[in-house]
Design an enzyme around this catalytic site. Structure first.
Site, PDB file in Angstrom:
ATOM      1  N   ARG A 191       0.791  -1.215  -0.034  1.00 21.91           N
ATOM      2  CA  ARG A 191       0.124   0.097  -0.026  1.00 21.91           C
ATOM      3  C   ARG A 191       0.795   1.211  -0.069  1.00 21.91           C
ATOM      4  O   ARG A 191       0.598   2.135  -0.497  1.00 21.91           O
ATOM      5  CB  ARG A 191      -0.871  -0.184   1.287  1.00 21.91           C
ATOM      6  CG  ARG A 191      -1.973  -1.220   0.975  1.00 21.91           C
ATOM      7  CD  ARG A 191      -2.951  -1.060   2.230  1.00 21.91           C
ATOM      8  NE  ARG A 191      -4.093  -1.812   1.986  1.00 21.91           N
ATOM      9  CZ  ARG A 191      -5.004  -2.336   2.884  1.00 21.91           C
ATOM     10  NH1 ARG A 191      -4.690  -2.103   4.058  1.00 21.91           N
ATOM     11  NH2 ARG A 191      -5.954  -3.038   2.284  1.00 21.91           N
ATOM     12  N   LYS A 234     -19.116 -16.772   1.652  1.00 24.43           N
ATOM     13  CA  LYS A 234     -20.501 -16.726   1.906  1.00 24.43           C
ATOM     14  C   LYS A 234     -21.462 -16.311   0.693  1.00 24.43           C
ATOM     15  O   LYS A 234     -20.782 -14.966   0.069  1.00 24.43           O
ATOM     16  CB  LYS A 234     -20.927 -16.066   3.221  1.00 24.43           C
ATOM     17  CG  LYS A 234     -20.353 -16.679   4.161  1.00 24.43           C
ATOM     18  CD  LYS A 234     -21.251 -16.074   5.544  1.00 24.43           C
ATOM     19  CE  LYS A 234     -20.495 -15.802   6.594  1.00 24.43           C
ATOM     20  NZ  LYS A 234     -20.941 -14.561   7.270  1.00 24.43           N
ATOM     21  N   GLY A 279      -9.684  -7.732  -1.921  1.00 22.47           N
ATOM     22  CA  GLY A 279      -9.663  -8.808  -0.935  1.00 22.47           C
ATOM     23  C   GLY A 279      -8.859 -10.020  -0.885  1.00 22.47           C
ATOM     24  O   GLY A 279      -7.712  -9.941  -1.176  1.00 22.47           O
ATOM     25  N   GLY A 300     -12.954  -4.193   0.365  1.00 25.36           N
ATOM     26  CA  GLY A 300     -14.548  -3.369   0.612  1.00 25.36           C
ATOM     27  C   GLY A 300     -14.904  -2.530  -0.259  1.00 25.36           C
ATOM     28  O   GLY A 300     -16.091  -2.387  -1.128  1.00 25.36           O
TER      29      GLY A 300
END
Ligand code: AMP
Length: 405
Positions: free
Chosen positions: A36, A198, A351, A374
């Site tokens: 980053r 999920k 992610g 996100g």
């Protein structure tokens, strides 16, 4: 509307405050992954080269309590690493707002100043206007280059833009270019690979992509809820019982929209989640669970991908963190890297899929790897990102281009 970037504004002799994402993983004060910080360097260098009189950086790190300085959340390790990467001195201020910070910034002789962790003040996450104004008072121009927090309406990502000309850095520009084009105007066929734990985390994503993609490949933990919806036995594999109806509905919607869906069709099964003794199987017997896509599924997915011009991938296809279940994710990642060489746009949606691609050493082998987990998910879901909305729109041809609003 296109957003203004650092290229569209005169930076000469201007004090420029840049929101970067230095939320790096730390072990003690050792940075375990500096990607980053490296990602922010092109914008910082550009602003220096264009003659800014001050370059002030701000970031959050971790989740401090928001009631003042906590050593374990200090940006000191990031300041040190950035100085190494830039080969320039970097001054770290004691705080991010207040009279002392103002004097520190005014007196600094270092070419780059990093404000201490924004989240030492709870006002940051509350998008407090007075706090945002304080940050703005340090500079003449605001640059947002922190895509990872662009989905949050915080003082440093959104509020501050009310007080200064606001433009994006190169990192956000690149994210919008690749994610934006993939979602809004993809070169077709457009294939989406969805995985991860999920269904419930990805409902909006699936719904949005159903309107855009030609084919959706479903693997990972979420596949089993879809298989259950088709009446297929999934043994003890990951199931969200309350989402079976929704999965059925999504499959029907896809059919109605003419979107092809392919779901895991063979498996790597184990007697329990902790077991590493995986066996390839066409079925999941009672008492067993599946932790990876099997070879037939990998072959089918690859075949579909071979016809794609644009691919977006969000979510690993198996429990890739463990060697016994990494193969599905790994084979597909390497296949995407080979397709990129043939001109296919391969976009990794942040992610865990980005982590997987890094684990395989394929960081430079994809068209674009999103830096925001996100934020990229929300962007792909079709949501507005407050940190992007807050930036100035590009002027129509003939505008003054100075960033005024
Ligand atoms: P997400 O954050 O939703 O992208 O989920 C990522 C996680 O899903 C990773 O940690 C994987 O280990 C996990 N995962 C992938 N496939 C499976 C599976 N078949 N069963 C259980 N977990 C899985």
């Amino acid at each position: 509307m296109n957003k203004m970037t650092v290229r569209d504004i005169d930076l000469k002799n201007k004090k420029v405050i840049i929101r970067v994402d230095f939320n790096v993983p730390l072990e003690g004060d050792r940075i375990t992954d500096d990607i980053r910080i490296r990602a922010a360097v092109p914008t910082i260098k550009y602003v220096i080269e264009k003659g800014a009189s001050k370059v002030i950086l701000m970031s959050h790190l971790g989740r401090p309590k928001g009631v003042g300085f906590e050593k374990e959340f200090s940006l000191a390790p990031a300041a040190k690493r950035l100085a190494e990467l830039l080969s320039l001195p970097v001054k770290l201020t004691k705080d991010c707002v207040g009279a002392e910070v103002k004097s520190e910034v005014a007196a600094a002789t270092e070419p780059v100043i990093l404000l201490e962790n924004l989240r030492f003040h709870k006002e940051e996450e509350k998008n407090d206007p007075a706090f945002a104004k304080e940050l703005a008072s340090l500079a003449d121009i605001y640059v947002n280059d922190a895509f990872g927090t662009a989905h949050r309406a915080h003082a440093s990502t959104a509020g501050i833009a009310a007080y200064l000309p606001a433009v994006s850095g190169f990192l956000i520009e690149k994210e919008l270019q690749y994610l934006g084009q993939a979602v809004n105007n993809p070169e077709r066929p457009f294939v989406v690979i969805l995985g991860g734990a999920k269904v419930s985390d990805k409902i909006l994503l699936i719904e949005n992509l159903l309107k855009k993609a030609n084919t959706i490949l479903i693997g990972g933990g979420m596949a089993y809820t879809f298989l259950k919806a088709q009446g297929i036995n999934i043994g003890n594999s990951k199931l969200e019982k309350d989402k079976v109806g929704l999965a059925k509905e999504l499959l029907e919607k896809a059919k109605a929209a003419g979107v092809r869906i392919e779901i895991t069709e063979d498996f790597v099964i184990v007697p329990s989640f902790d077991s590493n003794d995986g066996k390839i199987s066409d079925v999941i017997p009672d008492g067993m669970e599946s932790l990876d896509i099997g070879p037939k599924t990998r072959a089918k997915f690859k075949k579909v991908l071979d016809s794609a011009k644009t691919v977006v991938w969000n979510g690993p296809l198996g429990v890739f963190e463990r060697d016994a279940f990494v193969n599905g994710t790994k084979e597909i990642a390497f296949h995407l890297a080979s397709l990129k060489d043939k001109g296919v746009k391969t976009i990794i949606g942040g992610g865990d899929s980005s982590a997987a691609v890094s684990k395989f050493g394929l960081d430079n082998k994809m068209t674009h790897i999103s830096t925001g987990g996100g934020a990229s998910l929300e962007y792909l879901e079709g949501k507005e990102l407050p940190g992007i909305t807050a930036l100035n729109d590009k002027k129509a041809a003939g505008g003054c281009g100075c960033g005024c609003r």
